[in-house]
Design a protein around this motif. Structure first.
Motif, PDB file in Angstrom:
ATOM      1  N   TYR A   1      29.219  20.795  -8.112  1.00 23.66           N
ATOM      2  CA  TYR A   1      28.592  21.850  -7.315  1.00 23.66           C
ATOM      3  C   TYR A   1      27.851  21.212  -6.143  1.00 23.66           C
ATOM      4  CZ  TYR A   1      24.203  20.367  -9.459  1.00 23.66           C
ATOM      5  OH  TYR A   1      23.138  19.617  -9.855  1.00 23.66           O
ATOM      6  N   ALA A   2      27.520  22.016  -5.158  1.00 18.21           N
ATOM      7  CA  ALA A   2      26.673  21.600  -4.036  1.00 18.21           C
ATOM      8  C   ALA A   2      25.972  22.836  -3.509  1.00 18.21           C
ATOM      9  CB  ALA A   2      27.493  20.934  -2.928  1.00 18.21           C
ATOM     10  N   GLY A   3      24.676  22.732  -3.219  1.00 22.21           N
ATOM     11  CA  GLY A   3      23.957  23.920  -2.781  1.00 22.21           C
ATOM     12  C   GLY A   3      22.649  23.613  -2.088  1.00 22.21           C
ATOM     13  N   LEU A   4      22.080  24.658  -1.471  1.00 17.52           N
ATOM     14  CA  LEU A   4      20.830  24.589  -0.732  1.00 17.52           C
ATOM     15  C   LEU A   4      19.888  25.691  -1.204  1.00 17.52           C
ATOM     16  CD1 LEU A   4      22.395  24.270   2.828  1.00 17.52           C
ATOM     17  CD2 LEU A   4      21.070  22.450   1.736  1.00 17.52           C
ATOM     18  N   SER A   5      18.578  25.487  -1.034  1.00 19.40           N
ATOM     19  CA  SER A   5      17.617  26.554  -1.325  1.00 19.40           C
ATOM     20  C   SER A   5      16.397  26.417  -0.432  1.00 19.40           C
ATOM     21  CB  SER A   5      17.187  26.532  -2.797  1.00 19.40           C
ATOM     22  OG  SER A   5      16.338  25.431  -3.059  1.00 19.40           O
ATOM     23  N   TYR A   6      15.701  27.545  -0.253  1.00 25.36           N
ATOM     24  CA  TYR A   6      14.424  27.590   0.461  1.00 25.36           C
ATOM     25  C   TYR A   6      13.469  28.438  -0.358  1.00 25.36           C
ATOM     26  CZ  TYR A   6      10.814  29.442   3.519  1.00 25.36           C
ATOM     27  OH  TYR A   6       9.596  29.834   4.033  1.00 25.36           O
ATOM     28  N   SER A   7      12.249  27.950  -0.528  1.00 21.23           N
ATOM     29  CA  SER A   7      11.235  28.727  -1.254  1.00 21.23           C
ATOM     30  C   SER A   7       9.926  28.699  -0.485  1.00 21.23           C
ATOM     31  CB  SER A   7      11.030  28.174  -2.668  1.00 21.23           C
ATOM     32  OG  SER A   7      10.542  26.842  -2.628  1.00 21.23           O
ATOM     33  N   HIS A   8       9.139  29.773  -0.661  1.00 16.96           N
ATOM     34  CA  HIS A   8       7.832  29.899  -0.018  1.00 16.96           C
ATOM     35  C   HIS A   8       6.812  30.316  -1.068  1.00 16.96           C
ATOM     36  CE1 HIS A   8       4.815  30.732   3.053  1.00 16.96           C
ATOM     37  NE2 HIS A   8       4.565  31.879   2.430  1.00 16.96           N
ATOM     38  N   TYR A   9       5.623  29.735  -0.982  1.00 13.95           N
ATOM     39  CA  TYR A   9       4.536  30.056  -1.915  1.00 13.95           C
ATOM     40  C   TYR A   9       3.267  30.251  -1.104  1.00 13.95           C
ATOM     41  CZ  TYR A   9       1.180  29.509  -5.761  1.00 13.95           C
ATOM     42  OH  TYR A   9       0.160  29.708  -6.673  1.00 13.95           O
ATOM     43  N   ASP A  10       2.492  31.275  -1.448  1.00 12.70           N
ATOM     44  CA  ASP A  10       1.264  31.594  -0.732  1.00 12.70           C
ATOM     45  C   ASP A  10       0.234  32.066  -1.754  1.00 12.70           C
ATOM     46  OD1 ASP A  10       0.257  32.589   2.308  1.00 12.70           O
ATOM     47  OD2 ASP A  10      -0.631  33.649   0.628  1.00 12.70           O
ATOM     48  N   SER A  11      -0.962  31.515  -1.712  1.00 15.10           N
ATOM     49  CA  SER A  11      -2.004  31.951  -2.654  1.00 15.10           C
ATOM     50  C   SER A  11      -3.373  31.877  -2.001  1.00 15.10           C
ATOM     51  CB  SER A  11      -1.984  31.097  -3.923  1.00 15.10           C
ATOM     52  OG  SER A  11      -2.418  29.779  -3.652  1.00 15.10           O
TER      53      SER A  11
ATOM     54  N   GLY B   1       8.608  33.455  -3.253  1.00 14.63           N
ATOM     55  CA  GLY B   1       9.988  33.918  -3.226  1.00 14.63           C
ATOM     56  C   GLY B   1      10.899  32.790  -2.812  1.00 14.63           C
ATOM     57  N   ALA B   2      12.201  32.971  -3.048  1.00 16.49           N
ATOM     58  CA  ALA B   2      13.164  31.931  -2.727  1.00 16.49           C
ATOM     59  C   ALA B   2      14.536  32.538  -2.532  1.00 16.49           C
ATOM     60  CB  ALA B   2      13.216  30.879  -3.834  1.00 16.49           C
ATOM     61  N   VAL B   3      15.363  31.822  -1.783  1.00 19.06           N
ATOM     62  CA  VAL B   3      16.775  32.162  -1.645  1.00 19.06           C
ATOM     63  C   VAL B   3      17.552  30.855  -1.742  1.00 19.06           C
ATOM     64  CG1 VAL B   3      16.642  32.060   0.880  1.00 19.06           C
ATOM     65  CG2 VAL B   3      18.521  33.281  -0.213  1.00 19.06           C
ATOM     66  N   GLY B   4      18.651  30.873  -2.463  1.00 18.83           N
ATOM     67  CA  GLY B   4      19.462  29.682  -2.619  1.00 18.83           C
ATOM     68  C   GLY B   4      20.921  30.043  -2.816  1.00 18.83           C
ATOM     69  N   SER B   5      21.792  29.113  -2.548  1.00 22.41           N
ATOM     70  CA  SER B   5      23.215  29.351  -2.744  1.00 22.41           C
ATOM     71  C   SER B   5      23.906  28.040  -3.051  1.00 22.41           C
ATOM     72  CB  SER B   5      23.837  29.994  -1.503  1.00 22.41           C
ATOM     73  OG  SER B   5      23.777  29.097  -0.404  1.00 22.41           O
ATOM     74  N   SER B   6      25.069  28.133  -3.651  1.00 21.07           N
ATOM     75  CA  SER B   6      25.829  26.929  -3.969  1.00 21.07           C
ATOM     76  C   SER B   6      27.312  27.248  -4.038  1.00 21.07           C
ATOM     77  CB  SER B   6      25.362  26.326  -5.299  1.00 21.07           C
ATOM     78  OG  SER B   6      25.662  27.193  -6.378  1.00 21.07           O
ATOM     79  N   TYR B   7      28.095  26.200  -3.913  1.00 19.53           N
ATOM     80  CA  TYR B   7      29.540  26.283  -4.114  1.00 19.53           C
ATOM     81  C   TYR B   7      29.854  25.469  -5.363  1.00 19.53           C
ATOM     82  CZ  TYR B   7      34.550  25.626  -3.465  1.00 19.53           C
ATOM     83  OH  TYR B   7      35.907  25.606  -3.657  1.00 19.53           O
ATOM     84  N   THR B   8      30.527  26.069  -6.326  1.00 20.93           N
ATOM     85  CA  THR B   8      30.829  25.394  -7.585  1.00 20.93           C
ATOM     86  C   THR B   8      32.332  25.241  -7.741  1.00 20.93           C
ATOM     87  OG1 THR B   8      30.915  27.448  -8.867  1.00 20.93           O
ATOM     88  CG2 THR B   8      28.764  26.391  -8.650  1.00 20.93           C
ATOM     89  N   TRP B   9      32.709  24.179  -8.409  1.00 16.78           N
ATOM     90  CA  TRP B   9      34.108  23.975  -8.771  1.00 16.78           C
ATOM     91  C   TRP B   9      34.138  23.319 -10.144  1.00 16.78           C
ATOM     92  CZ3 TRP B   9      31.346  21.298  -5.177  1.00 16.78           C
ATOM     93  CH2 TRP B   9      31.262  19.911  -5.298  1.00 16.78           C
ATOM     94  N   ASP B  10      35.323  23.065 -10.670  1.00 17.63           N
ATOM     95  CA  ASP B  10      35.443  22.582 -12.044  1.00 17.63           C
ATOM     96  C   ASP B  10      34.683  21.284 -12.260  1.00 17.63           C
ATOM     97  OD1 ASP B  10      36.999  24.727 -12.674  1.00 17.63           O
ATOM     98  OD2 ASP B  10      38.919  23.658 -12.498  1.00 17.63           O
ATOM     99  N   ASP B  11      34.610  20.453 -11.242  1.00 15.76           N
ATOM    100  CA  ASP B  11      34.029  19.133 -11.416  1.00 15.76           C
ATOM    101  C   ASP B  11      32.733  18.936 -10.638  1.00 15.76           C
ATOM    102  OD1 ASP B  11      36.109  18.286 -13.095  1.00 15.76           O
ATOM    103  OD2 ASP B  11      37.378  17.820 -11.370  1.00 15.76           O
TER     104      ASP B  11
END
Length: 676
Positions: A252-262, A240-250
């Protein structure tokens, strides 16, 4: 009578995302065509051979591992280690020669160290895959000497999102009785964007036709010969993962976190399982339309904390840990007449350790710093030229921790590698064009190629490194003829790579016990050795639009590839090279229906070293059918996917387990996907 549980193992988040109000969702997003991101200059033309997999094509070809998902693409085979683990092999080159990226940046794992180590990624979370074959090292480093596999998941949204959009998928069936669920939700107000996804997959021991082991292996085996099931090949994957960003005409900038388990079994050993976990943090930003010397700047960074344990008989034998970061910046300069270009820098550090008495590699820190440049020149209206270079410095610092078997890991090693690459695309006519590349690439040896020494329980082999290895060096070239007249679209090309020093994991013909002593009843020894080598081959593909009538629209897709790889020092063929492969697919669509019938043929592979086993050829039949329908404003696809309908025994020549672990038998899987 109590209600029967669903066959799928739904995480609460995946279930919520899958059925998140599709009846009242906003209109679906219309995706625009994209260029190959391996060319940061944004040009549609790319001299290197490339493949893009997305949409319904990706849905129908999706498997539980990245290697198996891409296995049918021209020039790409699989390192197949059962349904739990496989890595892409490109033109016979594997391991650290293939750079696997997430959104353009590497995520640390241990998949290149050994065939039983899975890539910690479920393809269900991937929206798009790009495969670039050939010398791509000028942008991604020496570990891309064989090619690049770049996956995109939009966990950091790069474009504005307005409203709520999402997707969900359920699957059941197949030769391993897969039960999988996945969901994605994206929301935004035109500036702030949020992405959330989750997935869960479970699978049983793989159904196979006949015996797991070949006749020769059964003759040497004192135990019971297993039939119809590949023992200890079951497992599960959650992510699973969660991420977000701020976008504008010229930008973007953003962060994310993801986790994997098997948690999955090793078909090489009945009582060995692998438990894997990975946490990945990412930052990405791009600023466009700048004044000054640079028109745009793009920055990507990721930090990964990875661990997996090899568990034998319920007890942990070895724990592998890998943590570190990678960051890269690309700056596109203003046009200088007809010249456009990008300059960039990349740094990475990974701290690898193998803990336990059965560890076969020492603790090692690896630091890499690199500078690169790519320039593109529209020389004439018909001729596009590219030229790039990369300078990379690598330091490998081992720590034997007092273990005698790693006595050679007593000092650090450093390497400075330089790479150059050139390409040209010449348009002959509106239908025909020619593409060519020529590159010189150097790659620093990895810590395991330098210092490995010990039994690797999960693969049943004894691996030995060579601390005296020098850089891997290759001259590579491609030449392809491309065509598109509206009815036929495809290409046919040849490639050639000459290695003055190729670092291969080669069988020595000896068998050793756990202490490294020669023992007739021990495990086979494989050593990392530098040899002169040659890789050459041909790839071709064509999509032929057959026409449209009252019975629907028809097309025929044809592809094939063939690779030869030779150890020039001994005159022997190199091991684990896929044979000649031919694929044909008849595609049909009518209104909301779509279907496909596939025939895949692989020849026998007898071009192997003297102490390696050959594989028989096979021909398999596959089919899929899908029905598209709408519910409110949501789009749905119900599908059935069938493979190996004639239940043929398939042993991949590219798999180190080919003699004991065949691929799946007859497989029928059903699924349901929605986008809103």
């Amino acid at each position: 009578m109590p209600a029967r549980p669903l066959p799928w193992r739904l995480t609460p988040l995946a279930a919520a995302l899958l059925f998140a109000s599709p009846l009242f969702a906003a209109e679906p997003l219309e995706l625009q065509p994209q260029v190959i991101t391996a060319n940061p200059l944004g040009s549609q033309a790319l001299a290197s051979p490339s493949t893009v997999l997305s949409g319904d094509d990706l849905t129908f070809q999706q498997k539980g591992s990245l290697g198996e998902t891409l296995n049918k693409q021209p020039g790409v085979s699989s390192s197949y280690f059962g349904p739990g683990a496989s890595r892409p092999i490109i033109r016979g080159q594997d391991g650290d020669r293939i750079r696997i990226l997430r959104n353009g940046v590497g995520a640390l794992d241990a998949s290149s160290l050994s065939y039983d180590h899975a890539v910690p990624l479920d393809p269900v979370n991937v929206e798009r895959v790009e495969i670039v074959r050939g010398p791509a090292a000028l942008l991604y480093g020496g570990s891309a000497i064989g090619g690049v596999v770049n996956t995109f998941d939009n966990r950091i949204p790069t474009e504005a999102i307005d409203g709520i959009h999402g997707a969900g998928e359920l699957r059941y069936g197949g030769a391993d009785t897969t039960r999988s669920s996945a969901g994605k939700l994206e929301a935004g107000n035109g500036q702030f964007a949020l992405h959330v996804d989750a997935s869960s997959r479970e699978f049983n021991d793989l159904k196979i036709p006949g015996y797991a082991k070949t006749g020769r292996e059964r003759a040497d085996d004192d135990g019971d010969a297993k039939k119809h099931r590949l023992a200890n090949s079951d497992g599960r994957q959650d992510g699973g993962a969660v991420g977000s960003s701020y976008t504008w005409d010229d930008g973007y900038a953003g962060l994310s976190y993801s986790h994997y388990d098997s948690n999955y079994g090793s078909p090489a050993e009945d009582d060995v399982r692998i438990r894997m976990q990975q946490d990945h943090y990412a930052f990405a930003s791009e600023i466009r339309n700048l004044d000054g010397p640079f028109s745009s700047v793009k920055f990507d960074a990721g930090y990964t904390d990875y661990e997996h344990r090899e568990i034998e008989g319920g007890e942990t034998g070895t724990t592998f840990k890998n943590k570190g970061y990678e960051a890269r910046v690309e700056a596109r300069h203003q046009p200088l007449g007809p010249l456009n270009g990008v300059i960039g820098a990349q740094v990475s550090r990974n701290e690898f350790s193998a803990l336990g008495e059965e560890a076969f590699v020492p603790q090692t820190d690896t630091n890499v710093g690199a500078l690169f440049i790519l320039e593109e020149l529209q020389a004439t209206e018909r001729l596009l030229l590219t030229l790039g270079g990369r300078l990379e410095h690598t330091t490998v610092d081992p720590d034997a921790k007092g273990k005698e078997r790693f006595a050679e890991a007593d000092r650090s090693s450093s390497f400075t590698a330089g790479s150059l690459s050139s390409g040209a695309v010449y348009t002959l006519t509106p239908v025909w064009s020619v593409a060519a590349t020529l590159g010189y690439t150097e790659r620093a040896p990895t810590f395991y190629e330098l210092y490995a020494n010990g039994a690797h329980v999960a693969t049943g082999t004894y691996e030995v490194g060579d601390a005296g290895l020098s850089k891997e060096k290759a001259v590579s070239s491609d030449l392809a003829l491309r065509f598109d007249n509206g009815i036929h679209k495809g290409s046919v090309g040849v490639f050639y790579s000459h290695f003055s020093n190729y670092i291969g994991l080669l069988s020595t013909g000896r068998t050793l016990n756990d202490e490294g002593e020669q023992d007739a009843d021990g495990m086979p020894e494989y050593a990392y050795s530098g040899v002169r080598a040659r890789f050459s081959g041909i790839e071709a593909k064509d999509r032929w639009e057959l026409g449209e009538n009252a019975y629907g629209k028809f097309a025929l897709e044809l592809s094939g590839d063939y690779t030869r790889a030779k150890n020039l020092d001994t005159g022997e063929d190199l091991p684990r090279i896929a044979p000649l492969r031919l694929n044909s697919g008849l595609v049909w669509s009518l209104d909301r229906w779509q279907a496909r019938l596939d025939v895949e043929h692989a020849s026998s592979q007898h071009r192997v070293p003297d102490n390696e086993s050959s594989t028989d050829g096979y021909t398999t039949l596959g089919a899929n059918v899908g029905y598209n329908f709408d519910v409110g404003r949501s789009k749905w696809l119900a599908f059935v996917n069938a493979e190996n309908l004639t239940d043929q025994t398939v042993r991949y020549a590219s798999s180190i387990l080919r003699d004991i672990a065949p691929a799946q038998g007859r497989s029928i899987q059903v699924g349901l996907r929605t986008t809103f």
